[in-house]
Design a protein around this motif. Structure first.
Motif, PDB file in Angstrom:
ATOM      1  N   LEU A  70       9.271   5.649 -14.504  1.00 51.19           N
ATOM      2  CA  LEU A  70       8.240   5.159 -13.132  1.00 51.19           C
ATOM      3  C   LEU A  70       8.647   6.177 -11.786  1.00 51.19           C
ATOM      4  O   LEU A  70       9.914   6.465 -11.544  1.00 51.19           O
ATOM      5  N   MET A  71       7.464   6.577 -11.431  1.00 55.93           N
ATOM      6  CA  MET A  71       7.300   7.551 -10.333  1.00 55.93           C
ATOM      7  C   MET A  71       6.948   6.791  -9.004  1.00 55.93           C
ATOM      8  O   MET A  71       6.327   5.764  -8.950  1.00 55.93           O
ATOM      9  N   PRO A  72       7.576   7.391  -7.913  1.00 58.49           N
ATOM     10  CA  PRO A  72       7.271   6.937  -6.545  1.00 58.49           C
ATOM     11  C   PRO A  72       5.726   6.528  -6.529  1.00 58.49           C
ATOM     12  O   PRO A  72       5.333   5.573  -5.856  1.00 58.49           O
ATOM     13  N   SER A  73       4.831   7.319  -6.869  1.00 60.41           N
ATOM     14  CA  SER A  73       3.259   7.282  -6.635  1.00 60.41           C
ATOM     15  C   SER A  73       2.871   6.110  -7.403  1.00 60.41           C
ATOM     16  O   SER A  73       1.854   5.637  -7.392  1.00 60.41           O
ATOM     17  N   ASP A  74       3.659   5.783  -8.600  1.00 68.43           N
ATOM     18  CA  ASP A  74       3.095   4.274  -9.458  1.00 68.43           C
ATOM     19  C   ASP A  74       3.517   3.120  -8.559  1.00 68.43           C
ATOM     20  O   ASP A  74       2.611   2.225  -9.098  1.00 68.43           O
ATOM     21  N   ILE A  75       4.139   3.362  -7.329  1.00 67.18           N
ATOM     22  CA  ILE A  75       4.282   1.984  -6.687  1.00 67.18           C
ATOM     23  C   ILE A  75       3.543   2.234  -5.436  1.00 67.18           C
ATOM     24  O   ILE A  75       2.809   1.245  -5.164  1.00 67.18           O
ATOM     25  N   GLY A  77       0.932   4.451  -4.773  1.00 65.29           N
ATOM     26  CA  GLY A  77      -0.514   4.793  -5.125  1.00 65.29           C
ATOM     27  C   GLY A  77      -0.702   6.535  -4.779  1.00 65.29           C
ATOM     28  O   GLY A  77       0.526   7.124  -4.311  1.00 65.29           O
ATOM     29  N   THR A  78      -1.755   6.854  -5.083  1.00 60.43           N
ATOM     30  CA  THR A  78      -1.969   8.280  -4.981  1.00 60.43           C
ATOM     31  C   THR A  78      -3.400   8.562  -4.451  1.00 60.43           C
ATOM     32  O   THR A  78      -4.188   7.627  -4.588  1.00 60.43           O
ATOM     33  N   GLU A  79      -3.783   9.980  -4.230  1.00 61.23           N
ATOM     34  CA  GLU A  79      -4.908  10.163  -4.082  1.00 61.23           C
ATOM     35  C   GLU A  79      -5.509  11.036  -5.309  1.00 61.23           C
ATOM     36  O   GLU A  79      -4.996  11.931  -5.786  1.00 61.23           O
ATOM     37  N   ILE A  80      -6.966  10.863  -5.355  1.00 59.38           N
ATOM     38  CA  ILE A  80      -7.485  11.520  -6.798  1.00 59.38           C
ATOM     39  C   ILE A  80      -8.751  12.118  -6.006  1.00 59.38           C
ATOM     40  O   ILE A  80      -9.190  11.936  -4.993  1.00 59.38           O
ATOM     41  N   LEU A  81      -9.160  13.066  -6.774  1.00 60.94           N
ATOM     42  CA  LEU A  81     -10.421  13.925  -6.494  1.00 60.94           C
ATOM     43  C   LEU A  81     -11.517  13.132  -7.235  1.00 60.94           C
ATOM     44  O   LEU A  81     -11.654  13.265  -8.337  1.00 60.94           O
ATOM     45  N   ASP A  82     -12.504  12.637  -6.382  1.00 65.73           N
ATOM     46  CA  ASP A  82     -13.593  12.091  -6.777  1.00 65.73           C
ATOM     47  C   ASP A  82     -14.783  12.351  -6.164  1.00 65.73           C
ATOM     48  O   ASP A  82     -15.068  12.241  -4.934  1.00 65.73           O
ATOM     49  N   GLN A  83     -15.591  13.259  -7.166  1.00 63.38           N
ATOM     50  CA  GLN A  83     -16.970  13.574  -6.704  1.00 63.38           C
ATOM     51  C   GLN A  83     -16.752  14.770  -5.280  1.00 63.38           C
ATOM     52  O   GLN A  83     -17.573  14.563  -4.243  1.00 63.38           O
ATOM     53  N   GLY A  84     -15.778  15.550  -5.231  1.00 67.47           N
ATOM     54  CA  GLY A  84     -15.588  16.563  -4.334  1.00 67.47           C
ATOM     55  C   GLY A  84     -14.614  15.937  -3.084  1.00 67.47           C
ATOM     56  O   GLY A  84     -14.438  16.495  -2.170  1.00 67.47           O
ATOM     57  N   GLN A  85     -14.470  14.621  -3.159  1.00 68.67           N
ATOM     58  CA  GLN A  85     -13.605  13.845  -2.039  1.00 68.67           C
ATOM     59  C   GLN A  85     -12.410  13.390  -2.463  1.00 68.67           C
ATOM     60  O   GLN A  85     -12.377  12.942  -3.660  1.00 68.67           O
ATOM     61  N   LEU A  86     -11.444  13.204  -1.561  1.00 69.93           N
ATOM     62  CA  LEU A  86     -10.202  12.651  -1.854  1.00 69.93           C
ATOM     63  C   LEU A  86     -10.311  11.266  -1.763  1.00 69.93           C
ATOM     64  O   LEU A  86     -10.692  10.722  -0.688  1.00 69.93           O
ATOM     65  N   ARG A  87      -9.878  10.474  -2.736  1.00 64.74           N
ATOM     66  CA  ARG A  87     -10.061   9.125  -2.602  1.00 64.74           C
ATOM     67  C   ARG A  87      -8.511   8.525  -2.953  1.00 64.74           C
ATOM     68  O   ARG A  87      -7.915   8.670  -3.830  1.00 64.74           O
ATOM     69  N   PHE A  88      -8.177   7.422  -2.033  1.00 62.89           N
ATOM     70  CA  PHE A  88      -6.687   6.804  -2.118  1.00 62.89           C
ATOM     71  C   PHE A  88      -6.808   5.631  -3.140  1.00 62.89           C
ATOM     72  O   PHE A  88      -7.743   4.837  -2.876  1.00 62.89           O
ATOM     73  N   ILE A  89      -6.070   5.749  -4.317  1.00 63.35           N
ATOM     74  CA  ILE A  89      -5.911   4.526  -5.121  1.00 63.35           C
ATOM     75  C   ILE A  89      -4.677   3.951  -4.785  1.00 63.35           C
ATOM     76  O   ILE A  89      -3.496   4.331  -4.808  1.00 63.35           O
ATOM     77  N   VAL A 125       1.682   8.510   1.885  1.00 65.94           N
ATOM     78  CA  VAL A 125       1.309   9.369   0.911  1.00 65.94           C
ATOM     79  C   VAL A 125       0.517  10.604   1.298  1.00 65.94           C
ATOM     80  O   VAL A 125      -0.441  10.465   2.127  1.00 65.94           O
ATOM     81  N   LEU A 126       0.950  11.989   1.004  1.00 67.88           N
ATOM     82  CA  LEU A 126       0.275  13.099   1.481  1.00 67.88           C
ATOM     83  C   LEU A 126      -0.057  13.184   2.847  1.00 67.88           C
ATOM     84  O   LEU A 126      -1.089  13.537   3.361  1.00 67.88           O
ATOM     85  N   GLY A 127       1.144  12.778   3.496  1.00 71.99           N
ATOM     86  CA  GLY A 127       1.089  13.052   5.184  1.00 71.99           C
ATOM     87  C   GLY A 127       0.408  11.945   5.779  1.00 71.99           C
ATOM     88  O   GLY A 127       0.392  11.718   7.087  1.00 71.99           O
TER      89      GLY A 127
END
Length: 306
Positions: A70-75, A77-89, A125-127
């Protein structure tokens, strides 16, 4: 006792057998903003118990099964690239009631991600810092029988938990009731209104407590420390004692207990109910085991709360 809290306890006892005291401590943790460490063998119904508590309060419930990968981001959350924009999950930590199942099975880096969120009520997450939902209650579990491949929580991280509660097997009569209830038709959960919670959270720190009781709590906690105790059994039996946070947690728990019970001020009984769950994970016994932690806590309790 507040009518809504009585309804919570009534609903809880309809669905969970023999754990009314656990329900009471979860309400206290919710009011004080604390978290709980549950220790018990598999099959005692920890998940059902916590999920039922969340359903009664109509709170968002999530569960994390802690594993070595298990990774810290699994707890968090993380940001993903969605249609050219970063979106936080959002990760599962964005909930009201979070069950951290077998927290000692994941590496320290991942444990720390959760414990930081517990303390700060935020995740970064990511600053970018994000605030968690309120209320936020974490109940972490540990299996006391299997230690191979585990990562025991360090003392500094254990100190972040308001309570440590040991779950044991029910009596024969209660186990029979539980078996009948869980293998038949189960009643539906009736949610209880949450409008009482902000009021109690604001009032808990205003609950009167005498200087005498505060002094006795301070002396009790200091008596668990080999460096400051005057009790020879403690000096011989414990390697390390409870710190200042234990004093704060014991006072807050006693205040919440008195508030729930409709008292005008805190008394010795309010304190006595929480000595073991507040202190047992904060003291370290000597390996010899000559004086177990339970014996030490019983001794200091009788000495300073009699």
């Amino acid at each position: 006792m507040d009518v809504n809290i009585q309804r919570i306890q009534d609903q809880f006892s309809r669905h969970i057998v023999g754990q009314d005291d656990i329900c009471h401590k979860m309400v206290v943790a919710l009011i004080t903003g604390g978290h709980i460490l549950l220790t018990g063998v598999p099959g005692l119904g920890k998940t059902v118990m916590v999920k039922t508590f969340a359903q009664i309060l109509n709170l968002n419930f999530r569960r994390i099964q802690f594993t070595p990968d298990l990774m810290p981001s699994d707890i968090t959350g993380t940001e993903i690239l969605d249609q050219g924009q970063l979106r936080f999950i959002e990760g599962p930590v964005f909930s009201n009631v979070l069950l951290a199942d077998e927290i000692n099975r994941t590496p320290p880096k991942t444990q720390s991600a959760l414990l930081e969120a517990m303390e700060e009520r935020t995740v970064t997450v990511l600053g970018r810092t994000r605030t968690l939902e309120s209320p936020f209650l974490v109940l972490a579990t540990q299996n006391p029988m299997e230690f191979e491949g585990t990562y025991p929580l360090p003392e500094a991280q254990l100190d972040r938990f308001l309570f440590s509660i040991d779950l044991n097997y029910l009596s024969e009569e209660l186990e029979a009731r539980m078996a009948t209830m869980t293998t038949g038709l189960r009643p539906s959960v009736e949610p209880v209104a949450m409008d009482w919670l902000p009021n109690l959270q604001a009032l808990v720190r205003q609950m009167p407590i005498s200087d005498d009781i505060v002094r006795r709590i301070v002396r009790l906690v200091r008596a668990t420390r080999p460096q400051t105790t005057h009790l020879e059994e403690v000096k011989r039996g414990l390697r390390w004692g409870a710190g200042p946070r234990a004093i704060q947690n014991l006072i807050l728990s006693a205040r919440a207990d008195a508030l729930i019970r409709g008292q005008s001020c805190v008394n010795e009984e309010n304190v006595t109910r929480f000595v073991v769950p507040v202190l047992q994970h904060r003291v370290i016994a000597e390996p010899s085991g000559e004086f177990p932690i339970s014996t030490i806590l019983d001794l200091v309790q009788k000495r300073f709360l009699a």
